[in-house]
Design a protein around this motif. Structure first.
Motif, PDB file in Angstrom:
ATOM      1  N   PHE A 178       0.924  -1.277  -0.049  1.00  0.00           N
ATOM      2  CA  PHE A 178       0.007  -0.048   0.189  1.00  0.00           C
ATOM      3  C   PHE A 178       0.840   1.126  -0.196  1.00  0.00           C
ATOM      4  O   PHE A 178       0.643   2.370  -0.575  1.00  0.00           O
ATOM      5  CB  PHE A 178      -0.899   0.117   1.013  1.00  0.00           C
ATOM      6  CG  PHE A 178      -1.652  -1.236   1.193  1.00  0.00           C
ATOM      7  CD1 PHE A 178      -2.802  -1.310   0.467  1.00  0.00           C
ATOM      8  CD2 PHE A 178      -1.777  -2.154   2.182  1.00  0.00           C
ATOM      9  CE1 PHE A 178      -3.875  -2.444   0.469  1.00  0.00           C
ATOM     10  CE2 PHE A 178      -2.436  -3.240   2.321  1.00  0.00           C
ATOM     11  CZ  PHE A 178      -3.720  -3.424   1.336  1.00  0.00           C
ATOM     12  N   ALA A 179       2.031   1.122   0.790  1.00  0.00           N
ATOM     13  CA  ALA A 179       2.658   2.476   0.936  1.00  0.00           C
ATOM     14  C   ALA A 179       3.629   2.739  -0.252  1.00  0.00           C
ATOM     15  O   ALA A 179       3.870   1.937  -1.171  1.00  0.00           O
ATOM     16  CB  ALA A 179       3.646   2.451   2.019  1.00  0.00           C
ATOM     17  N   GLY A 180       3.850   4.032  -0.677  1.00  0.00           N
ATOM     18  CA  GLY A 180       4.601   4.594  -1.957  1.00  0.00           C
ATOM     19  C   GLY A 180       6.089   4.565  -1.511  1.00  0.00           C
ATOM     20  O   GLY A 180       6.513   4.637  -0.293  1.00  0.00           O
ATOM     21  N   ASN A 181       6.950   4.510  -2.431  1.00  0.00           N
ATOM     22  CA  ASN A 181       8.394   4.556  -2.235  1.00  0.00           C
ATOM     23  C   ASN A 181       8.669   6.041  -2.233  1.00  0.00           C
ATOM     24  O   ASN A 181       8.389   6.779  -3.141  1.00  0.00           O
ATOM     25  CB  ASN A 181       8.920   3.888  -3.581  1.00  0.00           C
ATOM     26  CG  ASN A 181      10.538   3.776  -3.483  1.00  0.00           C
ATOM     27  OD1 ASN A 181      11.202   4.597  -2.751  1.00  0.00           O
ATOM     28  ND2 ASN A 181      11.135   3.028  -4.149  1.00  0.00           N
ATOM     29  N   ARG A 183      -2.618  20.408   4.138  1.00  0.00           N
ATOM     30  CA  ARG A 183      -3.079  20.087   5.555  1.00  0.00           C
ATOM     31  C   ARG A 183      -4.337  19.113   5.177  1.00  0.00           C
ATOM     32  O   ARG A 183      -4.474  18.071   5.976  1.00  0.00           O
ATOM     33  CB  ARG A 183      -3.173  20.995   6.602  1.00  0.00           C
ATOM     34  CG  ARG A 183      -3.762  20.654   7.811  1.00  0.00           C
ATOM     35  CD  ARG A 183      -3.039  19.720   8.563  1.00  0.00           C
ATOM     36  NE  ARG A 183      -1.962  20.424   9.392  1.00  0.00           N
ATOM     37  CZ  ARG A 183      -0.922  19.982   9.951  1.00  0.00           C
ATOM     38  NH1 ARG A 183      -0.764  18.688  10.144  1.00  0.00           N
ATOM     39  NH2 ARG A 183       0.406  20.478  10.249  1.00  0.00           N
ATOM     40  N   SER A 184      -5.153  19.793   4.706  1.00  0.00           N
ATOM     41  CA  SER A 184      -6.514  19.062   4.266  1.00  0.00           C
ATOM     42  C   SER A 184      -6.239  17.602   3.739  1.00  0.00           C
ATOM     43  O   SER A 184      -6.785  16.695   3.893  1.00  0.00           O
ATOM     44  CB  SER A 184      -7.384  19.851   3.567  1.00  0.00           C
ATOM     45  OG  SER A 184      -8.824  19.263   3.264  1.00  0.00           O
ATOM     46  N   ARG A 222      -4.699  10.455   5.661  1.00  0.00           N
ATOM     47  CA  ARG A 222      -4.505   9.830   6.794  1.00  0.00           C
ATOM     48  C   ARG A 222      -5.924   8.835   6.961  1.00  0.00           C
ATOM     49  O   ARG A 222      -5.862   7.760   7.314  1.00  0.00           O
ATOM     50  CB  ARG A 222      -4.181  10.482   8.079  1.00  0.00           C
ATOM     51  CG  ARG A 222      -2.654  11.071   8.078  1.00  0.00           C
ATOM     52  CD  ARG A 222      -2.338  11.840   9.048  1.00  0.00           C
ATOM     53  NE  ARG A 222      -2.511  11.213  10.518  1.00  0.00           N
ATOM     54  CZ  ARG A 222      -2.795  11.565  11.691  1.00  0.00           C
ATOM     55  NH1 ARG A 222      -2.549  13.170  11.642  1.00  0.00           N
ATOM     56  NH2 ARG A 222      -2.977  11.023  12.707  1.00  0.00           N
ATOM     57  N   HIS A 223      -6.916   9.716   6.840  1.00  0.00           N
ATOM     58  CA  HIS A 223      -8.431   9.018   7.018  1.00  0.00           C
ATOM     59  C   HIS A 223      -8.513   7.778   6.070  1.00  0.00           C
ATOM     60  O   HIS A 223      -8.949   6.746   6.622  1.00  0.00           O
ATOM     61  CB  HIS A 223      -9.430   9.867   7.023  1.00  0.00           C
ATOM     62  CG  HIS A 223     -10.741   9.485   7.166  1.00  0.00           C
ATOM     63  ND1 HIS A 223     -11.262   9.002   5.808  1.00  0.00           N
ATOM     64  CD2 HIS A 223     -11.517   9.293   8.085  1.00  0.00           C
ATOM     65  CE1 HIS A 223     -12.727   8.688   6.424  1.00  0.00           C
ATOM     66  NE2 HIS A 223     -12.806   8.650   7.741  1.00  0.00           N
ATOM     67  N   LEU A 266      -1.924   2.507   7.439  1.00  0.00           N
ATOM     68  CA  LEU A 266      -0.714   3.395   7.671  1.00  0.00           C
ATOM     69  C   LEU A 266      -0.233   3.194   9.225  1.00  0.00           C
ATOM     70  O   LEU A 266       1.090   3.304   9.099  1.00  0.00           O
ATOM     71  CB  LEU A 266      -1.261   4.712   7.453  1.00  0.00           C
ATOM     72  CG  LEU A 266      -0.448   6.083   7.480  1.00  0.00           C
ATOM     73  CD1 LEU A 266       0.630   5.952   6.337  1.00  0.00           C
ATOM     74  CD2 LEU A 266      -1.267   7.325   7.196  1.00  0.00           C
ATOM     75  N   ASP A 267      -1.051   3.183  10.075  1.00  0.00           N
ATOM     76  CA  ASP A 267      -0.247   3.243  11.315  1.00  0.00           C
ATOM     77  C   ASP A 267       0.534   1.885  11.556  1.00  0.00           C
ATOM     78  O   ASP A 267       1.582   2.030  12.023  1.00  0.00           O
ATOM     79  CB  ASP A 267      -1.203   3.243  12.517  1.00  0.00           C
ATOM     80  CG  ASP A 267      -1.950   4.716  12.710  1.00  0.00           C
ATOM     81  OD1 ASP A 267      -1.339   5.761  12.190  1.00  0.00           O
ATOM     82  OD2 ASP A 267      -2.908   4.874  13.363  1.00  0.00           O
TER      83      ASP A 267
END
Length: 167
Positions: A65-68, A128-129, A135-136, A142-143
């Motif tokens: 899922f994460a990007g390089n 920021r938005s 994150r949502h 992610l965590d």
């Protein structure tokens, strides 16, 4: 099944020209897409884009899922105001036409740390938005990924199978 014939190119973004030791998803990627379109190509197969470990192989990613982070464009960070011109002015000289993973990782990680410091110090509300939305939307993984990378880094990047059993 019948599909219309089409054509394309396979090329990992790290193979694109890049001022910072490795190609990324910045201006050169957009130029490449424009070139493909003008050449009548319809597909760009990029290979996996996840964060790589030993050997920097796109097929040996730490996450599906994460990007390089190597693919983050310093030019885009400049455009977003997360870096200043002085932050990239002292970029090392990289060998043109070659990918220099080790030096690129070191330099780009320092840029990302600086961009994050600038982000934390105050940034455009739209950025920021977007970050909060990301994150949502990525909450399912992610965590856990951030914890995994922190633990792996803390343990000198050894394989997770060699960590303490409690982890």
């Amino acid at each position: 099944m019948s599909f219309p014939r089409t054509s394309g190119v396979i090329l990992h973004p790290t193979s694109l020209p890049g001022r910072y030791g490795v190609g990324d998803l910045g201006d050169e990627a957009y130029k490449f897409i424009d070139f493909l379109a003008s050449a009548g190509q319809h597909l760009w197969q990029v290979l996996p884009l996840g964060p790589t470990g030993y050997g920097n192989s796109p097929y040996q990613c730490f996450s599906a899922f994460a990007g390089n982070t190597l693919l983050v464009s310093p030019e885009r960070l400049l455009a977003d105001g997360l870096l200043g011109a002085a932050d990239v002015a002292d970029a090392p000289e990289f060998v043109e036409g070659e990918v220099e993973y080790g030096r690129a990782i070191e330099f780009k990680n320092a840029l990302l740390r600086k961009a994050f410091e600038n982000f934390r110090a105050g940034t455009e509300p739209s950025i920021r938005s977007e970050f909060d939305s990301f994150r949502h939307d990525a909450a399912d993984w992610l965590d856990d990924y951030a914890l995994y990378r922190a633990l792996k880094r803390e343990r000198g990047e050894i394989a997770w199978t060699e960590w303490e059993p409690a982890l």
